[in-house]
Design a protein around this motif. Structure first.
Motif, PDB file in Angstrom:
ATOM      1  N   LEU A 128      -0.335   2.815   4.384  1.00 14.41           N
ATOM      2  CA  LEU A 128       1.016   2.297   4.217  1.00 14.41           C
ATOM      3  C   LEU A 128       1.394   2.333   2.742  1.00 14.41           C
ATOM      4  O   LEU A 128       0.559   2.059   1.875  1.00 14.41           O
ATOM      5  CB  LEU A 128       1.103   0.862   4.743  1.00 14.41           C
ATOM      6  N   ALA A 129       2.652   2.653   2.455  1.00 11.63           N
ATOM      7  CA  ALA A 129       3.130   2.720   1.076  1.00 11.63           C
ATOM      8  C   ALA A 129       4.118   1.599   0.797  1.00 11.63           C
ATOM      9  O   ALA A 129       4.892   1.209   1.676  1.00 11.63           O
ATOM     10  CB  ALA A 129       3.793   4.069   0.817  1.00 11.63           C
ATOM     11  N   HIS A 130       4.086   1.097  -0.438  1.00  9.76           N
ATOM     12  CA  HIS A 130       5.009   0.067  -0.925  1.00  9.76           C
ATOM     13  C   HIS A 130       5.038  -1.147   0.005  1.00  9.76           C
ATOM     14  O   HIS A 130       6.066  -1.485   0.585  1.00  9.76           O
ATOM     15  CB  HIS A 130       6.414   0.637  -1.107  1.00  9.76           C
ATOM     16  N   VAL A 131       3.904  -1.802   0.128  1.00  8.70           N
ATOM     17  CA  VAL A 131       3.747  -2.917   1.060  1.00  8.70           C
ATOM     18  C   VAL A 131       3.928  -4.240   0.319  1.00  8.70           C
ATOM     19  O   VAL A 131       3.261  -4.475  -0.697  1.00  8.70           O
ATOM     20  CB  VAL A 131       2.362  -2.885   1.735  1.00  8.70           C
ATOM     21  N   PRO A 132       4.800  -5.126   0.827  1.00  8.65           N
ATOM     22  CA  PRO A 132       4.950  -6.450   0.199  1.00  8.65           C
ATOM     23  C   PRO A 132       3.661  -7.262   0.342  1.00  8.65           C
ATOM     24  O   PRO A 132       2.974  -7.188   1.357  1.00  8.65           O
ATOM     25  CB  PRO A 132       6.081  -7.112   0.985  1.00  8.65           C
TER      26      PRO A 132
ATOM     27  N   VAL B 147      -5.883  -4.037  10.075  1.00  6.23           N
ATOM     28  CA  VAL B 147      -6.411  -4.980   9.087  1.00  6.23           C
ATOM     29  C   VAL B 147      -6.561  -4.256   7.751  1.00  6.23           C
ATOM     30  O   VAL B 147      -7.139  -3.170   7.688  1.00  6.23           O
ATOM     31  CB  VAL B 147      -7.774  -5.553   9.534  1.00  6.23           C
ATOM     32  N   VAL B 148      -6.041  -4.853   6.692  1.00  4.91           N
ATOM     33  CA  VAL B 148      -6.111  -4.233   5.369  1.00  4.91           C
ATOM     34  C   VAL B 148      -7.556  -4.181   4.910  1.00  4.91           C
ATOM     35  O   VAL B 148      -8.275  -5.176   4.953  1.00  4.91           O
ATOM     36  CB  VAL B 148      -5.264  -5.026   4.353  1.00  4.91           C
ATOM     37  N   ARG B 149      -7.993  -3.004   4.460  1.00  2.00           N
ATOM     38  CA  ARG B 149      -9.360  -2.816   3.975  1.00  2.00           C
ATOM     39  C   ARG B 149      -9.413  -2.514   2.482  1.00  2.00           C
ATOM     40  O   ARG B 149     -10.405  -2.779   1.837  1.00  2.00           O
ATOM     41  CB  ARG B 149     -10.055  -1.678   4.739  1.00  2.00           C
ATOM     42  N   SER B 150      -8.338  -1.960   1.945  1.00  2.00           N
ATOM     43  CA  SER B 150      -8.319  -1.597   0.539  1.00  2.00           C
ATOM     44  C   SER B 150      -6.869  -1.512   0.062  1.00  2.00           C
ATOM     45  O   SER B 150      -5.967  -1.238   0.859  1.00  2.00           O
ATOM     46  CB  SER B 150      -9.022  -0.250   0.346  1.00  2.00           C
TER      47      SER B 150
ATOM     48  N   PHE C 272      -0.130   1.196  -2.269  1.00  2.00           N
ATOM     49  CA  PHE C 272      -0.686   1.679  -1.007  1.00  2.00           C
ATOM     50  C   PHE C 272      -1.627   0.640  -0.425  1.00  2.00           C
ATOM     51  O   PHE C 272      -2.356  -0.018  -1.169  1.00  2.00           O
ATOM     52  CB  PHE C 272      -1.460   2.995  -1.203  1.00  2.00           C
ATOM     53  N   ALA C 273      -1.609   0.518   0.878  1.00  2.00           N
ATOM     54  CA  ALA C 273      -2.562  -0.330   1.597  1.00  2.00           C
ATOM     55  C   ALA C 273      -3.251   0.542   2.631  1.00  2.00           C
ATOM     56  O   ALA C 273      -2.591   1.254   3.392  1.00  2.00           O
ATOM     57  CB  ALA C 273      -1.848  -1.499   2.268  1.00  2.00           C
ATOM     58  N   LEU C 274      -4.574   0.510   2.645  1.00  2.00           N
ATOM     59  CA  LEU C 274      -5.359   1.278   3.602  1.00  2.00           C
ATOM     60  C   LEU C 274      -5.870   0.312   4.663  1.00  2.00           C
ATOM     61  O   LEU C 274      -6.531  -0.673   4.327  1.00  2.00           O
ATOM     62  CB  LEU C 274      -6.524   1.976   2.908  1.00  2.00           C
TER      63      LEU C 274
END
Length: 178
Positions: A68-72, A107-110, A99-101
């Motif tokens: 995901l890009a540009h995540v609040p 679930v966010v991992r990085s 970025f959120a991986l």
């Protein structure tokens, strides 16, 4: 008891019927006419390159994961609701990560940040606040160098997912990767 809303409702209905509320409708279209919207470029050139490299590294670690890009920030972390959540949101609501991986379950991992080379003082303070909030989460936070142009996938993968793999480790990786 009398309902005093009936005259207002009838008046509004008559205004609509006779077309007297046309200025309100023109005001809505006036906004679009004064500021004509056009599609924007969401990712700059360096961000598109980073996205491609991150997607490759994510596919190796979590094949069904999401990038995901540009995540609040408020979408990435949870805080206790018994405290003043509105106050927390007002302090952190404008903070975003580049970025959120996420794994296959979302679930966010990085997290990846792409700091600007000429970071103004305000941006640096926002980044420091963001790092202070992300610190207790144990999420891997990686700073991406915008000038980086190599595709060393394993080095990037180890930076994004640094947790050691113990005997009970399980991830959604393919079995053929042994």
């Amino acid at each position: 008891m009398l309902n005093l809303q009936i005259p207002r409702t009838v008046g509004a209905w008559l205004s609509r019927l006779t077309g007297q509320d046309a200025p309100a409708r023109a005001e809505l279209t006036d906004t679009v006419m004064r500021w004509p919207p056009t599609p924007a470029r969401v990712l700059a050139s360096a961000e598109r390159h980073a996205h491609k490299c991150l997607a490759h590294a994510l596919a190796l670690e979590h094949p069904r994961g999401y990038l995901l890009a540009h995540v609040p920030l408020h979408k990435l972390v949870r805080v206790p609701r018994h405290n003043s959540y509105r106050e927390w949101l007002s302090r952190t609501g404008l903070l975003t990560v580049d970025f959120a991986l996420c794994d296959e379950h979302g679930v966010v991992r990085s997290v990846v940040l792409m700091p600007l080379n000429d970071d103004p003082l305000r941006q640096a303070r926002k980044r420091d606040r963001l790092l202070r909030v992300l610190g207790p989460t144990d999420l891997a936070v990686t700073s991406w160098d915008r000038a980086w142009q190599t595709d060393d996938g394993e080095r990037l993968r180890s930076a994004l997912f640094p947790k050691p793999r113990g005997t009970g480790y399980f991830a959604d990786t393919p079995h053929a990767a042994h």
